[in-house]
Design a protein around this motif. Structure first.
Motif, PDB file in Angstrom:
ATOM      1  N   GLY A  13      -1.486  37.417  44.922  1.00 50.14           N
ATOM      2  CA  GLY A  13      -1.172  38.039  43.641  1.00 50.14           C
ATOM      3  C   GLY A  13      -0.473  37.071  42.712  1.00 50.14           C
ATOM      4  N   THR A  14      -0.365  37.452  41.462  1.00 50.30           N
ATOM      5  CA  THR A  14       0.304  36.628  40.459  1.00 50.30           C
ATOM      6  C   THR A  14       1.157  37.516  39.565  1.00 50.30           C
ATOM      7  OG1 THR A  14      -1.585  36.809  38.951  1.00 50.30           O
ATOM      8  CG2 THR A  14      -1.540  34.900  40.407  1.00 50.30           C
ATOM      9  N   PHE A  15       2.211  36.930  39.023  1.00 50.93           N
ATOM     10  CA  PHE A  15       2.999  37.597  37.996  1.00 50.93           C
ATOM     11  C   PHE A  15       3.736  36.537  37.184  1.00 50.93           C
ATOM     12  CE2 PHE A  15       5.921  37.197  41.541  1.00 50.93           C
ATOM     13  CZ  PHE A  15       7.150  36.909  40.957  1.00 50.93           C
ATOM     14  N   ASP A  16       4.314  36.962  36.088  1.00 50.34           N
ATOM     15  CA  ASP A  16       4.986  36.057  35.148  1.00 50.34           C
ATOM     16  C   ASP A  16       6.351  36.637  34.827  1.00 50.34           C
ATOM     17  OD1 ASP A  16       5.758  34.261  33.246  1.00 50.34           O
ATOM     18  OD2 ASP A  16       4.087  34.620  31.872  1.00 50.34           O
ATOM     19  N   VAL A  17       7.411  35.839  35.064  1.00 52.43           N
ATOM     20  CA  VAL A  17       8.775  36.304  34.767  1.00 52.43           C
ATOM     21  C   VAL A  17       9.124  36.132  33.295  1.00 52.43           C
ATOM     22  CG1 VAL A  17       9.604  35.898  37.095  1.00 52.43           C
ATOM     23  CG2 VAL A  17       9.745  34.067  35.418  1.00 52.43           C
ATOM     24  N   GLN A  18       8.226  35.519  32.526  1.00 50.29           N
ATOM     25  CA  GLN A  18       8.342  35.432  31.065  1.00 50.29           C
ATOM     26  C   GLN A  18       9.516  34.586  30.590  1.00 50.29           C
ATOM     27  OE1 GLN A  18       8.256  39.397  29.474  1.00 50.29           O
ATOM     28  NE2 GLN A  18       6.384  39.938  30.569  1.00 50.29           N
ATOM     29  N   LEU A  39       7.303  43.309  33.769  1.00 50.28           N
ATOM     30  CA  LEU A  39       6.796  42.504  34.881  1.00 50.28           C
ATOM     31  C   LEU A  39       5.521  43.146  35.415  1.00 50.28           C
ATOM     32  CD1 LEU A  39       7.234  40.107  36.784  1.00 50.28           C
ATOM     33  CD2 LEU A  39       8.536  41.630  38.274  1.00 50.28           C
ATOM     34  N   ASN A  40       4.407  42.470  35.260  1.00 50.93           N
ATOM     35  CA  ASN A  40       3.112  42.960  35.717  1.00 50.93           C
ATOM     36  C   ASN A  40       2.634  42.104  36.881  1.00 50.93           C
ATOM     37  OD1 ASN A  40       3.041  44.902  33.665  1.00 50.93           O
ATOM     38  ND2 ASN A  40       2.093  43.463  32.241  1.00 50.93           N
ATOM     39  N   VAL A  41       2.455  42.719  38.032  1.00 53.05           N
ATOM     40  CA  VAL A  41       1.963  42.025  39.218  1.00 53.05           C
ATOM     41  C   VAL A  41       0.492  42.381  39.398  1.00 53.05           C
ATOM     42  CG1 VAL A  41       2.246  41.657  41.680  1.00 53.05           C
ATOM     43  CG2 VAL A  41       4.251  42.144  40.258  1.00 53.05           C
ATOM     44  N   THR A  42      -0.360  41.368  39.520  1.00 55.72           N
ATOM     45  CA  THR A  42      -1.803  41.570  39.642  1.00 55.72           C
ATOM     46  C   THR A  42      -2.299  40.980  40.953  1.00 55.72           C
ATOM     47  OG1 THR A  42      -2.040  41.413  37.237  1.00 55.72           O
ATOM     48  CG2 THR A  42      -4.036  41.204  38.556  1.00 55.72           C
ATOM     49  N   SER A  89       0.305  50.677  43.163  1.00 58.93           N
ATOM     50  CA  SER A  89       1.068  50.822  41.941  1.00 58.93           C
ATOM     51  C   SER A  89       0.188  50.461  40.763  1.00 58.93           C
ATOM     52  CB  SER A  89       2.293  49.897  41.974  1.00 58.93           C
ATOM     53  OG  SER A  89       1.884  48.556  42.050  1.00 58.93           O
ATOM     54  N   PRO A  90       0.519  50.927  39.535  1.00 60.49           N
ATOM     55  CA  PRO A  90      -0.348  50.643  38.385  1.00 60.49           C
ATOM     56  C   PRO A  90      -0.576  49.169  38.170  1.00 60.49           C
ATOM     57  CG  PRO A  90       1.254  52.328  37.857  1.00 60.49           C
ATOM     58  CD  PRO A  90       1.623  51.796  39.209  1.00 60.49           C
ATOM     59  N   ALA A  91       0.401  48.324  38.551  1.00 58.62           N
ATOM     60  CA  ALA A  91       0.249  46.884  38.342  1.00 58.62           C
ATOM     61  C   ALA A  91      -0.714  46.255  39.322  1.00 58.62           C
ATOM     62  CB  ALA A  91       1.607  46.199  38.453  1.00 58.62           C
ATOM     63  N   MET A  92      -1.142  46.993  40.357  1.00 61.33           N
ATOM     64  CA  MET A  92      -2.035  46.442  41.365  1.00 61.33           C
ATOM     65  C   MET A  92      -3.488  46.800  41.093  1.00 61.33           C
ATOM     66  SD  MET A  92       0.083  44.863  43.228  1.00 61.33           S
ATOM     67  CE  MET A  92       1.815  44.858  43.661  1.00 61.33           C
ATOM     68  N   GLN A  93      -3.808  47.358  39.931  1.00 56.05           N
ATOM     69  CA  GLN A  93      -5.167  47.760  39.640  1.00 56.05           C
ATOM     70  C   GLN A  93      -6.017  46.550  39.287  1.00 56.05           C
ATOM     71  OE1 GLN A  93      -6.147  50.714  40.154  1.00 56.05           O
ATOM     72  NE2 GLN A  93      -4.198  51.762  40.461  1.00 56.05           N
ATOM     73  N   ARG A  94      -7.263  46.808  38.941  1.00 55.42           N
ATOM     74  CA  ARG A  94      -8.166  45.733  38.567  1.00 55.42           C
ATOM     75  C   ARG A  94      -7.631  45.010  37.343  1.00 55.42           C
ATOM     76  NH1 ARG A  94     -13.605  46.327  40.209  1.00 55.42           N
ATOM     77  NH2 ARG A  94     -13.904  48.014  41.681  1.00 55.42           N
ATOM     78  N   PRO A  95      -7.832  43.693  37.199  1.00 54.36           N
ATOM     79  CA  PRO A  95      -7.341  42.976  36.032  1.00 54.36           C
ATOM     80  C   PRO A  95      -7.905  43.503  34.730  1.00 54.36           C
ATOM     81  CG  PRO A  95      -8.007  41.452  37.755  1.00 54.36           C
ATOM     82  CD  PRO A  95      -8.450  42.818  38.179  1.00 54.36           C
TER      83      PRO A  95
END
Length: 266
Positions: A150-155, A50-53, A20-26
């Protein structure tokens, strides 16, 4: 090995359908994925970005042949071999920036990659280098992802105490030991480290699909326990406005009484 331009072009084409686009390189801008807001009790926004990296992928590869570690440490650049400290060769690749742990049994652990493409490329490059220095049977076999982080932020801030109390079977929060809550999900089998500022770390995943599934299950639960600092501020502001209004009304009453007394005296 292909030229750098061909590799870069292949990355742009091969990663899109598999990640998915959110799984690309930082370094690349991750496309926002909509996440549902909390249930009726939540006063937060209905949707948020929501961006998951993916931060790290750890995979194992079997080269299919026995390896001489001393020969590898001498024949390949950027290798470290200290058998008293670690029973394998530590090889650091520059492109992609990945570390390969090579063992005499032919097993290789590839870690440090941020995409599955880079991880597989590192495995193929390791096999190529081994063949180049005198191991003709070295081939990348049995590639398997063992862990994805992975990491993400619920803001929004999270009430960790309430989350741990409501999810006692799956969530543990001991602030004296660790500043975050440890949430263990049974299906998919993932572990989330949840912090009060809304940051979440994912570990234990075997694929990006598991990460996507786990995040979609966890985020609505976190919405139930969101802190509302703005609501508190609004309440304080309302109380201050009420107090100011009462004081103004009292002052107006005193002023009216003073004016009436002055008129009576006149």
């Amino acid at each position: 090995l292909r030229p750098a331009s061909a590799v870069a072009a292949a990355r742009g084409e091969a990663l899109a359908p598999r990640f998915s686009p959110a799984m690309q390189r930082p370094a690349a801008s991750a496309a926002p994925a909509p996440a549902a807001g909390g249930p009726g009790g939540s006063t937060g926004p209905a949707n948020f970005s929501l961006n998951v990296t993916v931060q790290n992928i750890c995979a194992t590869v079997n080269m299919g042949t026995k390896l001489e570690l001393e020969k590898i440490s001498v024949g390949i650049r950027n290798c470290e071999y200290q058998p008293r400290k670690f029973p394998g060769v530590v090889m650091r690749l520059r492109d992609p920036r990945v570390t390969a742990l090579i063992f005499s049994t032919g097993k290789v652990v590839v870690t440090g990659a941020k995409t599955e493409y880079d991880s597989r490329t590192a495995g193929r490059k390791t096999a190529y280098l081994l063949r180049k220095i005198g191991f003709p049977d070295a081939q990348m076999k049995e590639y398997k992802i063992q862990n994805m982080t992975g990491t993400f932020d619920v803001q929004h801030p999270i009430r960790l105490e309430g989350l741990a109390y409501a999810r006692q079977r799956t969530c543990v929060f001991e602030p004296e030991v660790f500043p975050g809550a440890v949430y263990r999900m049974a299906e998919p089998k993932l572990v989330f480290l949840i912090f009060v500022n809304g940051k979440v770390v994912i570990t234990g995943a075997k694929s990006t699909e598991q990460i996507t599934q786990g995040v979609s299950i966890l985020v609505p639960q976190l919405q139930e326990f969101r802190k509302e600092p703005r609501a508190v501020t609004a309440a304080v502001a309302a109380a201050a406005d009420a107090a100011a209004g009462a004081a103004a009304a009292a002052a107006a009453g005193v002023h009216a009484q003073g004016s009436g007394a002055a008129q009576a005296a006149a």
